[in-house]
Write an enzyme that holds these catalytic residues in place. Structure first.
Site, PDB file in Angstrom:
ATOM      1  CE1 TYR A  22      -4.106  -1.320  -0.745  1.00 38.95           C
ATOM      2  CE2 TYR A  22      -3.321  -3.069   0.708  1.00 38.95           C
ATOM      3  CZ  TYR A  22      -4.218  -2.602  -0.249  1.00 38.95           C
ATOM      4  OH  TYR A  22      -5.210  -3.423  -0.722  1.00 38.95           O
ATOM      5  CE  LYS A  66       5.768  -9.050  -3.602  1.00 36.73           C
ATOM      6  NZ  LYS A  66       5.671  -8.505  -2.252  1.00 36.73           N
ATOM      7  CD  GLU A  69       5.097  -5.204  -2.144  1.00 36.34           C
ATOM      8  OE1 GLU A  69       4.225  -4.977  -2.999  1.00 36.34           O
ATOM      9  OE2 GLU A  69       4.897  -5.896  -1.122  1.00 36.34           O
ATOM     10  CG  ASN A 127       1.040   1.417   7.196  1.00 36.39           C
ATOM     11  OD1 ASN A 127       0.149   2.271   7.218  1.00 36.39           O
ATOM     12  ND2 ASN A 127       0.844   0.207   6.703  1.00 36.39           N
ATOM     13  N   PRO A 176      -1.804   7.301   7.967  1.00 38.80           N
ATOM     14  CG  PRO A 176      -3.722   8.585   7.612  1.00 38.80           C
ATOM     15  CD  PRO A 176      -2.318   8.372   7.102  1.00 38.80           C
TER      16      PRO A 176
HETATM   17  N1  ATP Z   1      -2.618   2.428   6.139  1.00 38.13           N
HETATM   18  C1  ATP Z   1      -3.409   1.369   6.163  1.00 38.13           C
HETATM   19  N2  ATP Z   1      -4.713   1.489   6.498  1.00 38.13           N
HETATM   20  C2  ATP Z   1      -5.525   0.406   6.554  1.00 38.13           C
HETATM   21  N3  ATP Z   1      -5.116  -0.837   6.305  1.00 38.13           N
HETATM   22  C3  ATP Z   1      -3.836  -1.038   5.949  1.00 38.13           C
HETATM   23  C4  ATP Z   1      -2.917   0.048   5.862  1.00 38.13           C
HETATM   24  N4  ATP Z   1      -1.716  -0.461   5.485  1.00 38.13           N
HETATM   25  C5  ATP Z   1      -1.883  -1.778   5.351  1.00 38.13           C
HETATM   26  N5  ATP Z   1      -3.136  -2.142   5.625  1.00 38.13           N
HETATM   27  C6  ATP Z   1      -3.697  -3.523   5.638  1.00 38.13           C
HETATM   28  O1  ATP Z   1      -2.661  -4.416   6.014  1.00 38.13           O
HETATM   29  C7  ATP Z   1      -2.531  -5.476   5.071  1.00 38.13           C
HETATM   30  C8  ATP Z   1      -1.058  -5.690   4.782  1.00 38.13           C
HETATM   31  O2  ATP Z   1      -0.554  -4.597   4.012  1.00 38.13           O
HETATM   32  P1  ATP Z   1       0.330  -4.851   2.721  1.00 38.13           P
HETATM   33  O3  ATP Z   1      -0.292  -5.887   1.863  1.00 38.13           O
HETATM   34  O4  ATP Z   1       0.607  -3.528   2.098  1.00 38.13           O
HETATM   35  O5  ATP Z   1       1.639  -5.450   3.434  1.00 38.13           O
HETATM   36  P2  ATP Z   1       2.992  -5.959   2.752  1.00 38.13           P
HETATM   37  O6  ATP Z   1       4.108  -5.503   3.603  1.00 38.13           O
HETATM   38  O7  ATP Z   1       2.995  -5.562   1.330  1.00 38.13           O
HETATM   39  O8  ATP Z   1       2.861  -7.551   2.868  1.00 38.13           O
HETATM   40  P3  ATP Z   1       3.670  -8.677   2.011  1.00 38.13           P
HETATM   41  O9  ATP Z   1       4.936  -8.931   2.783  1.00 38.13           O
HETATM   42  O10 ATP Z   1       2.730  -9.844   2.036  1.00 38.13           O
HETATM   43  O11 ATP Z   1       3.911  -8.163   0.634  1.00 38.13           O
HETATM   44  C9  ATP Z   1      -3.341  -5.071   3.825  1.00 38.13           C
HETATM   45  O12 ATP Z   1      -4.096  -6.127   3.366  1.00 38.13           O
HETATM   46  C10 ATP Z   1      -4.226  -3.941   4.269  1.00 38.13           C
HETATM   47  O13 ATP Z   1      -5.523  -4.405   4.435  1.00 38.13           O
HETATM   48 MG    MG Z   2       3.011  -6.763  -0.388  1.00 41.46          MG
END
Ligand code: ATP
Ligand code: MG
Length: 228
Positions: A17, A37, A114, A174, A203
């Site tokens: 995100y 990715k 990523e 985050n 946020p």
């Molecule tokens: N700022 C935010 N507000 C609300 N929900 C969030 C936020 N950031 C992340 N999330 C939630 O947390 C989950 C994990 O975030 P994300 O998929 O970006 O993590 P990641 O570090 O990319 O994980 P991975 O290691 O699997 O790639 C997401 O599915 C999302 O629902």
């Molecule tokens: Mg991810």
């Protein structure tokens, strides 16, 4: 404009995100942004992209590059590339990742890559995410969270970057945990303990649409340091 490798203190910390928010914001700044990715893992989605991360990133960046270029290797198992490759008996395609990276770098003004998990996620024996960042000659952006334990994880991530001589562009906090450090306290301590700039904090965003991400990133992230 220098491309960035988005790593994090752990899996599920918000790398996708954060990368998506940056991709939308850079696009709105009229910057030709590409996404990558290198390795993705998990159960393939039933429709569209195999990897949900690739789908989120491609949508945010309005990317037309094919999925196999953006994500050269997908493992049907939620694990590090090293473990997935051992379990599934499939060789890890590092050279294909580096080739795709080269192609995408040439194609776009700035590439957001990523990572997988954290900085020491194993790809091969004695070859970690840190080695990949080093081979790509990228700066790292560290995504961290506010839950207690984050200071330990952030310092370890910074120390490994230092060991591998990976420049760190900054840290994005985050702030989506419901418990943990007060933002002000965490920012103060991460700054003084790591010496790395905090580029902003995100946020909790109820609806993680591209519009909501853009609104939040425009307001909360120092984009001048991102496009350095
Ligand atoms: N700022 C935010 N507000 C609300 N929900 C969030 C936020 N950031 C992340 N999330 C939630 O947390 C989950 C994990 O975030 P994300 O998929 O970006 O993590 P990641 O570090 O990319 O994980 P991975 O290691 O699997 O790639 C997401 O599915 C999302 O629902
Ligand atoms: Mg991810």
């Amino acid at each position: 404009m220098k491309s960035l490798f988005i790593t994090g203190t752990d899996t599920d910390v918000g790398k996708t995100y954060v990368a998506a928010g940056l991709a939308v914001t850079l696009r709105k700044m009229n910057i030709d942004v590409g996404i990558m990715k290198p390795f993705a893992a998990g159960s393939p989605q039933k429709t569209g992209f195999k990897s949900e991360d690739v789908e989120i990133l491609s949508r945010a960046g309005q990317i037309s590059d094919p999925e196999n270029l953006v994500n050269p290797q997908f493992f049907k198992m939620s694990a590090s590339p090293y473990t997935a490759s051992k379990n599934l008996k499939i060789p890890v395609k590092v050279s294909s990742v580096l080739l795709s990276f080269k192609k995408l770098s040439k194609k776009h003004s700035m590439l957001l890559v990523e990572g997988m998990g954290g900085i020491m996620t194993p790809i091969l024996k004695n070859y970690f995410v840190a080695n990949l960042i080093k081979e790509m000659k990228l700066d790292a952006l560290i995504v961290t969270r506010t839950r207690v334990g984050t200071i330990n994880h952030t310092i370890m991530t910074c120390q490994m970057c230092k060991k591998y001589k990976i420049p760190i562009r900054g840290i994005i906090i985050n702030n989506f945990d419901t418990d943990g450090y007060q933002l002000k306290t965490l920012k103060r301590d991460l700054k003084s303990l790591t010496g790395i700039p905090i580029l902003g904090t995100i946020p909790y965003i109820e609806n993680l649409s591209d519009t909501a991400l853009f609104k939040s990133f425009k307001k909360n992230i120092n984009m001048n340091l991102i496009i350095k």
